[in-house]
Design a protein around this motif. Structure first.
Motif, mmCIF file in Angstrom:
data_model
loop_
_atom_site.group_PDB
_atom_site.id
_atom_site.type_symbol
_atom_site.label_atom_id
_atom_site.label_comp_id
_atom_site.label_asym_id
_atom_site.label_seq_id
_atom_site.Cartn_x
_atom_site.Cartn_y
_atom_site.Cartn_z
ATOM 1 N N GLN A 233 0.824 -1.203 0.000
ATOM 2 C CA GLN A 233 0.000 0.000 0.000
ATOM 3 C C GLN A 233 0.862 1.258 0.000
ATOM 4 O O GLN A 233 0.597 2.198 -0.759
ATOM 5 C CB GLN A 233 -0.925 -0.002 1.211
ATOM 6 C CG GLN A 233 -1.826 1.235 1.296
ATOM 7 C CD GLN A 233 -2.827 1.140 2.428
ATOM 8 O OE1 GLN A 233 -2.844 0.165 3.168
ATOM 9 N NE2 GLN A 233 -3.672 2.138 2.570
ATOM 10 N N GLN A 245 -6.196 1.719 -2.907
ATOM 11 C CA GLN A 245 -7.633 1.540 -2.747
ATOM 12 C C GLN A 245 -8.295 1.236 -4.083
ATOM 13 O O GLN A 245 -9.227 0.415 -4.152
ATOM 14 C CB GLN A 245 -8.265 2.793 -2.123
ATOM 15 C CG GLN A 245 -9.742 2.626 -1.761
ATOM 16 C CD GLN A 245 -9.992 1.461 -0.834
ATOM 17 O OE1 GLN A 245 -9.216 1.227 0.095
ATOM 18 N NE2 GLN A 245 -11.060 0.719 -1.071
ATOM 19 N N ARG A 248 -7.534 -2.336 -4.843
ATOM 20 C CA ARG A 248 -8.333 -3.202 -3.974
ATOM 21 C C ARG A 248 -9.770 -3.322 -4.482
ATOM 22 O O ARG A 248 -10.364 -4.405 -4.465
ATOM 23 C CB ARG A 248 -8.323 -2.645 -2.545
ATOM 24 C CG ARG A 248 -8.982 -3.575 -1.536
ATOM 25 C CD ARG A 248 -8.930 -3.024 -0.118
ATOM 26 N NE ARG A 248 -9.491 -3.997 0.805
ATOM 27 C CZ ARG A 248 -8.813 -4.979 1.370
ATOM 28 N NH1 ARG A 248 -7.516 -5.111 1.105
ATOM 29 N NH2 ARG A 248 -9.401 -5.837 2.177
ATOM 30 N N GLN A 249 -10.315 -2.213 -4.936
ATOM 31 C CA GLN A 249 -11.670 -2.231 -5.481
ATOM 32 C C GLN A 249 -11.736 -3.116 -6.722
ATOM 33 O O GLN A 249 -12.688 -3.881 -6.921
ATOM 34 C CB GLN A 249 -12.114 -0.804 -5.829
ATOM 35 C CG GLN A 249 -13.471 -0.705 -6.512
ATOM 36 C CD GLN A 249 -14.610 -1.196 -5.632
ATOM 37 O OE1 GLN A 249 -14.517 -1.150 -4.405
ATOM 38 N NE2 GLN A 249 -15.682 -1.682 -6.242
#
Length: 550
Positions: A233, A245, A248-249
């Motif tokens: 990250q 993020q 991750r989505q």
């Protein structure tokens, strides 16, 4: 809790499906851009509203309202993208067209859909931010709409990024990149199909489990040489804020699509017991009767002198090299190419070998096959002398065979589950109290009937019957394996609450017949799944509103 709920039986179709749909599931991370309605500009949103409807078939462009909206979109698109539009992008219009009520589906080239480790530059491109409205003009936008799927637009920039990602993936695999006029329509077709599935997922409220998302991201991190998710990250967000993020989505979406496809194929593929029996009677089932061995095999050949003979000194040297190879092969993740390269440094004759794949032992010379069949998976032979030289073999895997023996445990348990009426700390106190009663000589079955919160087993004195490896959740199985017969465990915790288990008996059971039937069912499923998946995809396209902008 019901006994069936306690079980954690694997879906043996899952690996098959993952391999079949890699481009749309996990491999889609490499070729699919983020599809976000928030990325649409103000003008594009207005266009979308005018051009979409609740109909589920592809609208004819001849209808006046759609035609007007398409012209509006075309004008706003041309105002900005006239200089950007290439011949390849134009070919999308020619290669993907609507016909009646069902669009022509472009077959995806296999090369585009194969997954590969995510290179850092590819991982970065996955999270490129979407276009935004310019500040110079209220009417002018950076982007244009290339297609509309139900009520969601697909932007030209999304298609461009997806094509770039597909090209990067192919290049990382050392595969030829198709011409742009082929690649653009193929990738656009993938974008459309994925968005249709995402719409279904949204309506059904499907969601990927956090543990599965974390596992997939951890795998991606390791492929990119990063040890932990936290470090992954930091690395991504340092290059571009919000990158992690967004990735991750994307992972979550693709895993949810996998779940959706599993549900659909399960309802479409029907394999009867008669189908299985017919397969087992066919010649094709013979492969299930023989054990197959996957081996790493390296040969250190003897080096002959000028007279064609091999001296004792040379044989001794070959044995020394082979012995070192055997030692190196014992490593869990032994790199056979590197081992052979290292061994060749101080040896004149050409060392031979490699991963031999799966084969039947009888296909090898007797002196080698008898050594292979004696190995356990992961073991390495001592150097085996033949007329040609010394051979070293490692057994990587074994499959098939007529007999399948498994361990089983006749198990009882007592379960205390926390609830609104029983807080977690009180549940722990209660299981500890029950444990003390057992230590004082109380009967296990009586305590289970009195206190256990598992309705499926409590009335039978906590009896779960015969339990096999892989049937129960990991924490339960681990405790079961280390508990002796006629003994009970200490209290332990699972996601269901606190347990104490007891082992009444242990046995080995021949499940060869069940194993062969499961293997036959798996083979039949693998044959049927590609066509079933393709049929479902075609049905999705026929039922969805899909418009390619002209």
């Amino acid at each position: 809790m019901n006994h069936a709920v306690m079980h954690n039986l694997p879906n043996f179709h899952r690996n098959t499906l993952s391999a079949l749909t890699s481009a749309l599931i996990y491999g889609a991370l490499l070729v699919m851009p983020t599809l976000s309605a928030q990325a649409v500009t103000a003008t594009a949103v207005t266009t979308k509203t005018n051009t979409t409807s609740s109909k589920t078939t592809v609208e004819s462009s001849k209808k006046s309202s759609t035609k007007s909206a398409a012209q509006t979109t075309s004008k706003s698109t041309k105002a900005v993208t006239a200089n950007k539009t290439t011949n390849a992008a134009k070919s999308v219009k020619a290669d993907i067209k609507t016909s009646g009520s069902k669009p022509t589906t472009q077959k995806t080239a296999p090369a585009v859909s194969q997954p590969a480790p995510v290179a850092p530059e590819v991982a970065n491109s996955l999270v490129e931010p979407a276009p935004v409205v310019t500040s110079n003009s209220q009417d002018q936008v950076i982007d244009g709409v290339i297609a509309i799927v139900n009520d969601t637009p697909i932007l030209r920039s999304q298609l461009d990024r997806a094509v770039a990602q597909a090209s990067a993936q192919l290049q990382a695999q050392n595969k030829a990149v198709p011409p742009a006029q082929q690649l653009y329509p193929q990738v656009l077709d993938q974008l459309i199909t994925k968005q249709i599935q995402l719409d279904i997922i949204k309506r059904q409220g499907l969601q990927a489990e956090e543990s599965a998302v974390n596992a997939a991201l951890t795998n991606l991190a390791q492929q990119n040489g990063v040890a932990s998710l936290a470090e992954f990250q930091q690395k991504l967000d340092a290059q571009r804020a919000g990158s992690y993020q967004a990735l991750r989505q994307k992972v979550s979406e693709d895993l949810t699509i996998q779940t959706l496809q599993q549900q659909q194929l399960a309802s479409r593929i029907k394999i009867s017991d008669q189908d299985v029996d017919n397969f087992l009677k066919s010649p094709e089932s013979n492969a299930l009767e023989k054990s197959q061995y996957r081996t790493l095999h390296i040969r250190v050949p003897f080096e002959a002198d000028a007279t064609g003979k091999t001296s004792d000194k040379q044989k001794k040297q070959a044995l020394t090299v082979a012995t070192q190879i055997a030692k190196n092969l014992q490593a869990e993740n032994a790199n056979i190419e590197q081992i052979m390269t290292d061994a060749q440094t101080n040896y004149n004759a050409q060392i031979q070998g490699g991963d031999m794949g799966y084969h039947v032992a009888a296909e090898l010379p007797t002196e080698l096959s008898k050594n292979i069949t004696a190995l356990e998976v992961g073991q390495v032979t001592n150097p085996i002398a033949t007329a040609e030289g010394y051979n070293v073999i490692k057994l990587v895997d074994k499959r098939g065979g007529q007999q399948k023996i498994i361990d089983q445990w006749h198990t009882r348990h007592i379960l205390i589950s926390p609830s609104t009426a029983l807080p977690a700390d009180m549940a722990k106190q209660q299981i500890d109290t029950i444990y003390e009663k057992l230590r004082q000589g109380a009967d296990f079955a009586t305590l289970a009937s009195t206190y256990s919160k598992d309705p499926g087993s409590a009335s039978n004195g906590g009896d779960l019957g015969w339990v096999s490896e892989g049937d129960m959740v990991p924490s339960f199985e681990a405790m079961m394996k280390k508990t002796s017969v006629n003994d009970y465990s200490v209290p332990f915790q699972s996601q269901f609450g606190w347990h104490i288990l007891k082992i009444d008996e242990k046995r080995q059971k021949d499940v060869s017949d069940v194993y062969r039937k499961n293997m036959a069912r798996e083979i039949l499923y693998q044959r049927m799944a590609p066509q079933a998946l393709d049929d479902w995809m075609q049905d999705l396209r026929a039922q969805a509103y899909v418009k390619i902008m002209q």
